[in-house]
Design an enzyme around this catalytic site. Structure first.
Site, PDB file in Angstrom:
ATOM      1  N   ASP A 185       0.862  -1.183   0.000  1.00  0.00           N
ATOM      2  CA  ASP A 185       0.000   0.000   0.000  1.00  0.00           C
ATOM      3  C   ASP A 185       0.897   1.230   0.000  1.00  0.00           C
ATOM      4  O   ASP A 185       2.033   1.168   0.476  1.00  0.00           O
ATOM      5  CB  ASP A 185      -0.925   0.021   1.223  1.00  0.00           C
ATOM      6  CG  ASP A 185      -2.118   0.948   0.998  1.00  0.00           C
ATOM      7  OD1 ASP A 185      -3.204   0.445   0.661  1.00  0.00           O
ATOM      8  OD2 ASP A 185      -1.929   2.180   1.140  1.00  0.00           O
ATOM      9  N   LYS A 222     -20.303  -8.148 -11.804  1.00  0.00           N
ATOM     10  CA  LYS A 222     -20.135  -7.439 -10.530  1.00  0.00           C
ATOM     11  C   LYS A 222     -21.119  -6.295 -10.406  1.00  0.00           C
ATOM     12  O   LYS A 222     -21.886  -6.213  -9.443  1.00  0.00           O
ATOM     13  CB  LYS A 222     -18.692  -6.935 -10.426  1.00  0.00           C
ATOM     14  CG  LYS A 222     -18.422  -5.994  -9.279  1.00  0.00           C
ATOM     15  CD  LYS A 222     -18.653  -6.626  -7.932  1.00  0.00           C
ATOM     16  CE  LYS A 222     -18.544  -5.634  -6.794  1.00  0.00           C
ATOM     17  NZ  LYS A 222     -18.727  -6.222  -5.474  1.00  0.00           N
ATOM     18  N   ALA A 261     -37.311  -4.496   4.259  1.00  0.00           N
ATOM     19  CA  ALA A 261     -37.618  -3.078   4.046  1.00  0.00           C
ATOM     20  C   ALA A 261     -36.971  -2.247   5.150  1.00  0.00           C
ATOM     21  O   ALA A 261     -36.730  -2.735   6.256  1.00  0.00           O
ATOM     22  CB  ALA A 261     -39.131  -2.862   4.044  1.00  0.00           C
ATOM     23  N   GLY A 262     -36.672  -0.999   4.807  1.00  0.00           N
ATOM     24  CA  GLY A 262     -36.064  -0.139   5.806  1.00  0.00           C
ATOM     25  C   GLY A 262     -35.902   1.278   5.311  1.00  0.00           C
ATOM     26  O   GLY A 262     -36.559   1.692   4.347  1.00  0.00           O
ATOM     27  N   CYS A 283     -20.621   0.528  -1.541  1.00  0.00           N
ATOM     28  CA  CYS A 283     -20.784  -0.204  -2.806  1.00  0.00           C
ATOM     29  C   CYS A 283     -22.095   0.070  -3.530  1.00  0.00           C
ATOM     30  O   CYS A 283     -22.071   0.553  -4.661  1.00  0.00           O
ATOM     31  CB  CYS A 283     -20.629  -1.703  -2.542  1.00  0.00           C
ATOM     32  SG  CYS A 283     -18.977  -2.128  -2.008  1.00  0.00           S
ATOM     33  N   LYS A 326     -24.671  -0.276   8.276  1.00  0.00           N
ATOM     34  CA  LYS A 326     -25.313  -1.543   8.655  1.00  0.00           C
ATOM     35  C   LYS A 326     -24.585  -2.060   9.866  1.00  0.00           C
ATOM     36  O   LYS A 326     -23.506  -1.565  10.206  1.00  0.00           O
ATOM     37  CB  LYS A 326     -25.255  -2.546   7.504  1.00  0.00           C
ATOM     38  CG  LYS A 326     -23.883  -3.006   7.139  1.00  0.00           C
ATOM     39  CD  LYS A 326     -23.958  -4.098   6.115  1.00  0.00           C
ATOM     40  CE  LYS A 326     -22.648  -4.779   5.962  1.00  0.00           C
ATOM     41  NZ  LYS A 326     -22.672  -5.895   5.038  1.00  0.00           N
TER      42      LYS A 326
HETATM   43  C1  UDX Z   1     -22.465  -5.111  -0.732  1.00  0.00           C
HETATM   44  C2  UDX Z   1     -22.738  -6.444  -1.426  1.00  0.00           C
HETATM   45  O1  UDX Z   1     -23.634  -7.209  -0.637  1.00  0.00           O
HETATM   46  C3  UDX Z   1     -21.438  -7.208  -1.628  1.00  0.00           C
HETATM   47  O2  UDX Z   1     -21.666  -8.398  -2.362  1.00  0.00           O
HETATM   48  C4  UDX Z   1     -20.472  -6.346  -2.432  1.00  0.00           C
HETATM   49  O3  UDX Z   1     -19.273  -6.977  -2.624  1.00  0.00           O
HETATM   50  C5  UDX Z   1     -20.267  -5.044  -1.716  1.00  0.00           C
HETATM   51  O4  UDX Z   1     -21.494  -4.394  -1.510  1.00  0.00           O
HETATM   52  P1  UDX Z   1     -22.053  -4.241   1.716  1.00  0.00           P
HETATM   53  O5  UDX Z   1     -21.982  -2.907   1.110  1.00  0.00           O
HETATM   54  O6  UDX Z   1     -21.057  -4.624   2.727  1.00  0.00           O
HETATM   55  O7  UDX Z   1     -21.995  -5.366   0.547  1.00  0.00           O
HETATM   56  O8  UDX Z   1     -23.459  -4.321   2.430  1.00  0.00           O
HETATM   57  P2  UDX Z   1     -24.790  -5.190   2.332  1.00  0.00           P
HETATM   58  O9  UDX Z   1     -24.835  -6.162   3.429  1.00  0.00           O
HETATM   59  O10 UDX Z   1     -24.981  -5.655   0.978  1.00  0.00           O
HETATM   60  O11 UDX Z   1     -25.873  -4.034   2.654  1.00  0.00           O
HETATM   61  C6  UDX Z   1     -25.956  -2.909   1.831  1.00  0.00           C
HETATM   62  C7  UDX Z   1     -27.051  -1.978   2.330  1.00  0.00           C
HETATM   63  O12 UDX Z   1     -28.322  -2.550   2.059  1.00  0.00           O
HETATM   64  C8  UDX Z   1     -27.008  -1.696   3.826  1.00  0.00           C
HETATM   65  O13 UDX Z   1     -27.255  -0.341   4.047  1.00  0.00           O
HETATM   66  C9  UDX Z   1     -28.145  -2.534   4.373  1.00  0.00           C
HETATM   67  O14 UDX Z   1     -28.717  -1.968   5.526  1.00  0.00           O
HETATM   68  C10 UDX Z   1     -29.150  -2.492   3.216  1.00  0.00           C
HETATM   69  N1  UDX Z   1     -30.078  -3.631   3.166  1.00  0.00           N
HETATM   70  C11 UDX Z   1     -29.566  -4.896   3.003  1.00  0.00           C
HETATM   71  C12 UDX Z   1     -31.454  -3.404   3.260  1.00  0.00           C
HETATM   72  O15 UDX Z   1     -31.909  -2.277   3.406  1.00  0.00           O
HETATM   73  N2  UDX Z   1     -32.296  -4.477   3.174  1.00  0.00           N
HETATM   74  C13 UDX Z   1     -31.837  -5.760   3.007  1.00  0.00           C
HETATM   75  O16 UDX Z   1     -32.653  -6.691   2.951  1.00  0.00           O
HETATM   76  C14 UDX Z   1     -30.425  -5.985   2.924  1.00  0.00           C
END
Ligand code: UDX
Length: 425
Positions: A34, A199, A247-248, A255, A315
């Site tokens: 890095d 992806k 839902a939320g 990402c 999250k």
């Molecule tokens: C995500 C993808 O899941 C992963 O495969 C990719 O490589 C990177 O991006 P991440 O960003 O860590 O991973 O979070 P993830 O667990 O996917 O949640 C993303 C967001 O969606 C969070 O804010 C979470 O609260 C929200 N979410 C997730 C919902 O609102 N409802 C759901 O049912 C699931």
């Protein structure tokens, strides 16, 4: 035992650190580079700059095979497969900023004994353009699908491994595929552009699924249905599946927002208007506006009101606040003249400068003290354990709860005299 291929990792942020540690755990000698000396020093001491369950144990447990360095030459001297894990943040327009990828390519000079194994999320077409400009170098697209908070488990138990290569790089693709053999996952061998699209499309689809169930939630509120029941009934259909159907108050993180924008932008640059993703983004914004609306429904003007935000991280199980819903809510609430106190079990310190208009406090009860409303933003398990019907109710000025993750026990709260607002129930 066959000699394990040495591996180079360039860029030791979250993806790079997980990739380096997991390959070392699989028995490979790993050189991870890095450009930030402090990061390399702390990693070399086994200290992690991020909160990721299980990662520091892997790094200390494989210290003899893990070599952290700022020196690119050390990496290219020891490994031919170079996993590129640098950041590709969004530019102002929503396109991905590839400057760190370009810097790696420039640094490699005209070596033709190495292959770039792209793990960073890049626009479709990036691999083709790099190969066109750098003929000698091998190029394999190997996107990651790791979720924050469960990245080590996700790496070691992948649903699939995607390996994309064109023409002259097939032999490198074979070697990349062989690295994952011990994991026993399905391997998708394809061309570079399709691997890059897998992806972006996967993340965009998951974000679409979330915005869809959020719209179902919004309609359910009008029609008296309970979205949790609806997603339970929908999720049993294996064409739909229960995952990512919660839902939320909207999705966040480093990402989904970025990749949805990048794919929309990419389509736009090629003359195609990606209608669905436009709606996915709009619904995600709407969820935050509706949350403020629920507070105004019960409190009227929010000027001078005390509002507690439970959860700042995008999250649970992470200290990451990038694109977190809490940031938007705090800013909007402050804009309405409310006094906002926020608490998060791990992300508080990181959010201090980013949570405009809110004060980070030391405990959930500190946030709740004298509050006119509590908004649950991140579903940390400890928030369920709070003494809602006793201590919490006693401390609040107005017993109003907006449960942004449908995480709390509505019946118990209503019975105890709370006004409860969920999302779609
Ligand atoms: C995500 C993808 O899941 C992963 O495969 C990719 O490589 C990177 O991006 P991440 O960003 O860590 O991973 O979070 P993830 O667990 O996917 O949640 C993303 C967001 O969606 C969070 O804010 C979470 O609260 C929200 N979410 C997730 C919902 O609102 N409802 C759901 O049912 C699931």
């Amino acid at each position: 035992m066959t000699e394990r291929e040495p591996i180079g990792v360039i860029g030791v942020g979250w993806v790079g650190a997980v990739t380096a540690a997991c390959f070392a755990e699989l028995g490979h000698e790993v050189w991870a580079r890095d450009i930030v000396p402090e990061k390399i020093e702390s990693l070399s001491r086994g200290e992690l700059p991020i909160h990721e369950p299980g990662l520091s144990e892997l790094i200390t447990g494989n210290a003899e095979r893990l070599h952290f360095t700022t020196d690119m030459q050390e990496v290219v001297d020891h490994a031919q497969l170079l996993f590129v894990c640098v950041d590709t943040p969004p530019t102002y327009s929503g396109d991905a900023d590839l400057s760190r990828v370009e810097a790696v390519i420039a640094e490699l000079g005209d070596s033709d004994e190495h292959a770039l194994v792209m793990k960073s999320t890049v626009p479709v077409g990036t691999g083709r353009s790099i190969q066109r400009r750098r003929e000698g170098i091998g190029y394999v697209s190997n996107p990651e699908f790791l979720k924050e908070g469960s990245a080590v488990a996700d790496f070691m138990n992948p649903d699939r491994v995607v390996v994309g290569a064109n023409g002259g790089s097939e032999q490198y693709a074979d070697r990349v595929e062989a690295l994952y053999t011990p994991l026993g996952a399905e391997v998708v061998r394809t061309d570079v552009a399709s691997a890059e699209m897998i992806k972006l499309a996967s993340n965009a689809f998951l974000a679409t699924k979330i915005s869809f169930i959020n719209e179902i939630a919004n309609v359910s509120e009008e029609l008296g249905a309970d979205v949790r029941e609806v997603s339970r009934g929908m999720g049993l259909d294996d064409r739909i599946g229960p995952k990512f159907l919660q839902a939320g108050v909207g999705f966040g993180g480093s990402c989904f927002p970025k990749d949805v924008q990048a794919l929309k932008q990419l389509a736009g640059n090629s003359g195609y208007h990606f209608q669905l993703l436009t709606a996915v983004v709009e619904v995600n914004e709407l969820q935050k506006r509706r949350t403020i609306g629920k507070l105004q429904k019960h409190l009227g003007s929010l000027a001078g009101k005390e509002v507690a935000l439970l959860g700042v991280a995008f999250k649970p199980d992470t200290d990451d606040v990038r694109e977190a819903t809490s940031l938007v809510l705090a800013g909007r609430l402050a804009g309405e003249g409310a006094h906002v106190r926020a608490f998060d079990p791990v992300a508080g310190a990181k959010a201090e400068d980013m949570l405009a208009g809110a004060r980070i406090v030391e405990s959930a009860l500190d946030a709740i003290d004298g509050a006119d409303a509590v908004v649950l933003v991140t579903e940390w398990p400890e928030f369920r354990e709070l003494d809602w019907t006793g201590e919490v109710k006693r401390r609040m000025r107005v017993p109003l709860v907006v449960d942004g993750r449908n995480f709390l026990d509505r019946e118990q709260l209503v019975e105890a005299g709370f006004t409860y607002e969920g999302i779609g129930r």
